[in-house]
Scaffold this active site. Structure first.
Site, PDB file in Angstrom:
ATOM      1  N   ASP B  57       2.213 -38.827  66.779  1.00  0.00           N
ATOM      2  CA  ASP B  57       3.288 -39.743  67.146  1.00  0.00           C
ATOM      3  C   ASP B  57       3.343 -40.998  66.272  1.00  0.00           C
ATOM      4  O   ASP B  57       4.145 -41.899  66.516  1.00  0.00           O
ATOM      5  CB  ASP B  57       3.167 -40.157  68.630  1.00  0.00           C
ATOM      6  CG  ASP B  57       3.622 -39.033  69.556  1.00  0.00           C
ATOM      7  OD1 ASP B  57       4.254 -38.089  69.057  1.00  0.00           O
ATOM      8  OD2 ASP B  57       3.348 -39.120  70.774  1.00  0.00           O
ATOM      9  N   ARG B  82      -2.196 -42.060  72.111  1.00  0.00           N
ATOM     10  CA  ARG B  82      -1.438 -42.891  71.174  1.00  0.00           C
ATOM     11  C   ARG B  82      -2.244 -44.102  70.692  1.00  0.00           C
ATOM     12  O   ARG B  82      -1.865 -44.753  69.719  1.00  0.00           O
ATOM     13  CB  ARG B  82      -0.108 -43.323  71.794  1.00  0.00           C
ATOM     14  CG  ARG B  82       0.835 -42.146  72.030  1.00  0.00           C
ATOM     15  CD  ARG B  82       2.290 -42.538  71.952  1.00  0.00           C
ATOM     16  NE  ARG B  82       2.695 -42.987  70.630  1.00  0.00           N
ATOM     17  CZ  ARG B  82       3.923 -43.420  70.350  1.00  0.00           C
ATOM     18  NH1 ARG B  82       4.856 -43.470  71.294  1.00  0.00           N
ATOM     19  NH2 ARG B  82       4.228 -43.825  69.131  1.00  0.00           N
ATOM     20  N   ARG B 129       5.485 -47.827  80.372  1.00  0.00           N
ATOM     21  CA  ARG B 129       4.629 -47.962  79.201  1.00  0.00           C
ATOM     22  C   ARG B 129       4.121 -49.381  78.984  1.00  0.00           C
ATOM     23  O   ARG B 129       3.165 -49.589  78.242  1.00  0.00           O
ATOM     24  CB  ARG B 129       5.373 -47.494  77.953  1.00  0.00           C
ATOM     25  CG  ARG B 129       5.782 -46.026  77.984  1.00  0.00           C
ATOM     26  CD  ARG B 129       4.575 -45.102  78.112  1.00  0.00           C
ATOM     27  NE  ARG B 129       4.946 -43.703  78.004  1.00  0.00           N
ATOM     28  CZ  ARG B 129       5.039 -43.055  76.858  1.00  0.00           C
ATOM     29  NH1 ARG B 129       4.797 -43.669  75.728  1.00  0.00           N
ATOM     30  NH2 ARG B 129       5.365 -41.782  76.853  1.00  0.00           N
ATOM     31  N   HIS B 158      11.214 -45.984  77.718  1.00  0.00           N
ATOM     32  CA  HIS B 158      11.129 -47.163  76.860  1.00  0.00           C
ATOM     33  C   HIS B 158      12.451 -47.918  76.903  1.00  0.00           C
ATOM     34  O   HIS B 158      13.523 -47.300  77.026  1.00  0.00           O
ATOM     35  CB  HIS B 158      10.850 -46.772  75.394  1.00  0.00           C
ATOM     36  CG  HIS B 158       9.396 -46.654  75.048  1.00  0.00           C
ATOM     37  ND1 HIS B 158       8.923 -45.757  74.115  1.00  0.00           N
ATOM     38  CD2 HIS B 158       8.306 -47.327  75.491  1.00  0.00           C
ATOM     39  CE1 HIS B 158       7.607 -45.875  73.994  1.00  0.00           C
ATOM     40  NE2 HIS B 158       7.207 -46.831  74.834  1.00  0.00           N
ATOM     41  N   CYS B 252      13.482 -44.692  67.542  1.00  0.00           N
ATOM     42  CA  CYS B 252      12.032 -44.534  67.722  1.00  0.00           C
ATOM     43  C   CYS B 252      11.339 -44.248  66.393  1.00  0.00           C
ATOM     44  O   CYS B 252      10.154 -44.525  66.230  1.00  0.00           O
ATOM     45  CB  CYS B 252      11.732 -43.390  68.695  1.00  0.00           C
ATOM     46  SG  CYS B 252      12.209 -43.748  70.388  1.00  0.00           S
TER      47      CYS B 252
END
Lengths: 419, 274
Positions: B57, B82, B129, B158, B252
């Site tokens: 990612d 992540r 998040r 998000h 993103c």
């Protein structure tokens, strides 16, 4: 800063409510986070008290709110805390209270914590200790058994350990009982424009409830009770056992006895409402006769006093505290002329009081209000709204003012209670 | 941007990710290249972050952190998978002379994915998040006022899936992803919103990159495109379907470097408080 009740239960639970001090920091006003958090608290059936709220001075400054949350039980509080943490609410770690020993009798350490009349707890080590009596304007003194007492300044002695500063002291929000109480339909704190008969019936009901639960009823009487012709109603209430403690001054007791012995109050005929000849000295003659007997109880015993409020109190063993003042005639031998001693005597007798009736009394009502825990339902009856306001301004927020003639009020109350 | 050499759905940390759904590596590469070229054609300069094996990612550079001038605030990721990215993000920015200001350990904030400047403030999302508590820290670090918006739809986890600033007055917004307090905050903040319906939000219309007057979108329903064109924007659609499999769109895949936070002269005059 603000104070709002969520949904307190009809009957207060027998365990103390769960509380938690929390903090919220950031742009919480413009982000509506504070509004959301307060809504969540109320929606959860909990209460909050805003302890501190610093609003940022500019748009970039952050704001900070410190709140005390209160829920009926720890499980509800824990669930609420879980919800609130999502929105940035954090627990405030409590620091333990600082205790300093008194080095003079009657003198508190500098920076002493000054009490409210609300239920209070003190953090010592990692344990919260209850304050056993709630009284405002006192210091918190540690007892050997780990609890704390609210003690007035003049009663501390060398070596007493007193709480200093605000740290480690938690005050629980006042809870007004919900449901059908006389408080319920009052949108303001005083009642000049409310239906009196309904109010009186509700006060009577609250007195019955208090008595049924074993609480005591206190009456604080001013001389106007006698002047308005309502003393016989108070005498009936004492006779029937509705009043357990009586506070008054020299004036009330004197005029009560004067009206029963000579038929006048401050020289005015109670029956005809007319001044009697040389009546202005009647109260002095009565005081003189009681002084000859030695005390009110002795005057009842020797037949000088045969009826009235004071008579009924003596006959039924209802404790009476008569507090003196600098303008008293006589005074009656029972009057406590040392005001500090008088306040201490009153202090001893407020234990266990559940309902207080302040009847056309200003100074004694305020003095009594200062001694009562916030949980005591207090009804302040006076023709003058200023008296009611004064009591509330001095911190007795539990007082409900009933603005009416005390004579009419007492007649109806005695009738309602079947006295 | 970071090339998708090692991109794939190797774990599942949002409702879009299913390890059973294979990513077509070649197609992903093509889509990513097309996006890069589109952005450059629109006038952007694209800098590259080298890809790292085992950190799939990293391609979603929007979540590396928050840029404010020459300051970089690295993300504090929610998921351990992540967190592996952070060391690479920090070294990339440090090597370019940025001052790296980390948020305290224990906080959660996923960078530009959850924080977008608009109207002189930084709009920041929270719940899935990022923590609401991190917003006060972000404000302390950057000196800019933050508007916290709670994200209520896990599929739009998000802020940058729900909000796309277009210019000083206009933004694409997806209010169905916000709670009612967040909706009120955004309503007062955005003078001219382009409001997406549920479907438009869920095809990541808001996850677009704005370069000057060009809006680079993963998809663009006719209604949305017509409104953008009425406002004078050029719409370019860059399909990034392979990356949608991992829950990300055009925005993103990018991190804007030309960001200076702080109140605009107009915003300073607003009588906002804390």
């Amino acid at each position: 800063m603000t104070e709002r009740a969520g949904a307190p239960p009809d009957h207060p639970p027998d365990h103390p409510p769960a509380t938690e001090e929390v903090e919220l920091v950031g742009h919480i006003v413009d982000s509506l986070t504070l509004a959301k958090v307060l809504d969540l608290i109320v929606d959860a059936g909990a209460d909050y008290r805003m302890e501190e709220f610093d609003v940022g001075r500019t748009s970039t400054d952050q704001s900070r709110a410190r709140l005390v949350l209160q829920a009926d039980d720890p499980a509800t509080l824990a669930r609420l805390m879980e919800q609130l943490q999502v929105h940035g609410v954090n627990r405030v770690a409590s620091e333990p209270a600082v205790l300093v020993a008194c080095d003079h009798d009657g003198v508190l350490p500098a920076g002493f914590y000054s009490t409210t009349n609300l239920p209070t707890r003190v953090l010592v080590g990692d344990r919260w200790s209850e304050v056993v009596n709630a009284e405002m304007d006192c210091a918190l003194v540690a007892d050997a058994d780990g609890t704390f007492r609210a003690v007035p300044m003049h009663r501390v002695v060398v070596g007493d350990h007193v709480v200093v500063g605000l740290g480690g002291v938690r005050v629980d929000a006042p809870r007004r009982p919900r449901g059908a109480t006389p408080f319920e339909f009052m949108s303001s704190d005083a009642s000049s424009e409310k239906p009196k008969a309904l109010l009186v019936a509700d006060v009577a009901r609250r007195i019955r409830l208090a008595k049924a639960s074993g609480a005591r009823v206190l009456a604080v009487c001013g001389p106007a009770v006698v002047h308005t012709g309502a003393a016989p109603d108070v005498a009936r209430l004492v006779h029937a056992g509705w009043i357990d403690v009586l506070f008054a001054g020299n004036g009330f007791a004197t005029h009560d006895i004067e009206s029963n012995v000579l038929g006048t109050s401050l020289g005015v005929s109670i029956d005809e409402g007319r001044p009697t000849e040389h009546g202005h000295a009647n109260h002095l003659r009565v005081i003189n006769e009681i002084r000859r007997s030695g005390s009110i109880a002795a005057a009842v015993a020797d037949g000088t006093v045969r009826s009235g409020v004071m008579y009924e109190c003596v006959r039924h063993g209802v404790p009476v505290v008569l507090g003196g003042s600098v303008r008293d005639d006589g005074p009656l031998p029972d009057v406590i002329t040392d005001v500090v001693e008088a306040a201490d005597a009153m202090r001893r007798h407020v234990q266990g009081v559940g309902v207080a009736l302040m009847l056309a009394s200003t100074l004694h009502a305020i003095a009594t209000g200062n001694l009562l825990p916030a949980g005591v339902e207090t009804y302040c009856v006076d023709i003058n709204q200023a008296v009611v306001t004064k009591l509330a301004d001095r911190g007795s927020h539990q007082a409900l003012g009933i603005v009416t003639d005390v004579g009419l009020f007492l007649g109806q109350l005695a009738g309602q209670l079947g006295a | 941007m970071c090339p998708p050499n090692f991109f794939g759905v190797l774990y599942e940390i949002n409702p879009w990710m299913h390890r059973a759904v294979a990513v077509d590596g070649e197609l992903a590469r093509e889509q990513w290249e097309h996006l890069r070229q589109t952005l450059e054609a629109a006038g952007a300069t694209v800098e590259m972050q080298p890809p790292v094996a085992g950190v799939p990612d990293l391609v979603f550079t929007a979540n590396a952190g928050l840029v404010d001038g020459r300051t970089f605030v690295p993300s504090r990721f929610t998921h351990p998978q992540r967190r592996l990215e952070t060391v690479h993000d920090i070294s990339w920015f440090a090597a370019r002379g940025y001052t790296v200001v980390p948020l305290p350990e224990g906080t959660r904030h996923e960078g530009a994915g959850d924080a977008l400047p608009f109207g002189g403030v930084l709009v920041s999302g929270y719940r899935w998040r990022s923590d609401a508590a991190s917003h006060a820290l972000l404000s302390s670090v950057t000196g800019v006022a933050v508007r916290s918006v709670e994200l209520v739809d896990e599929r739009l986890y998000h802020l940058d899936l729900t909000f796309c600033p277009l210019d000083a007055r206009r933004a694409i917004v997806a209010p169905s992803a916000w709670d009612r307090y967040g909706c009120r905050v955004m309503e007062s903040l955005v003078p001219e919103p382009l409001v997406l319906d549920d479907h438009e939000a869920l095809v990541f219309c808001a996850n677009s990159v704005v370069v000057g007057t060009t809006v680079v979108m993963p998809t663009c329903p006719p209604r949305v495109g017509a409104q953008l064109e009425r406002w004078g924007f050029d719409v370019v659609v860059c399909p990034v379907g392979e990356f949608v499999k991992a829950g990300g769109g055009c925005r993103c895949l990018t991190l804007a470097l030309d960001v200076v936070l702080g109140p605009s002269p107009i915003a300073v005059q607003r009588d906002a408080v804390g």
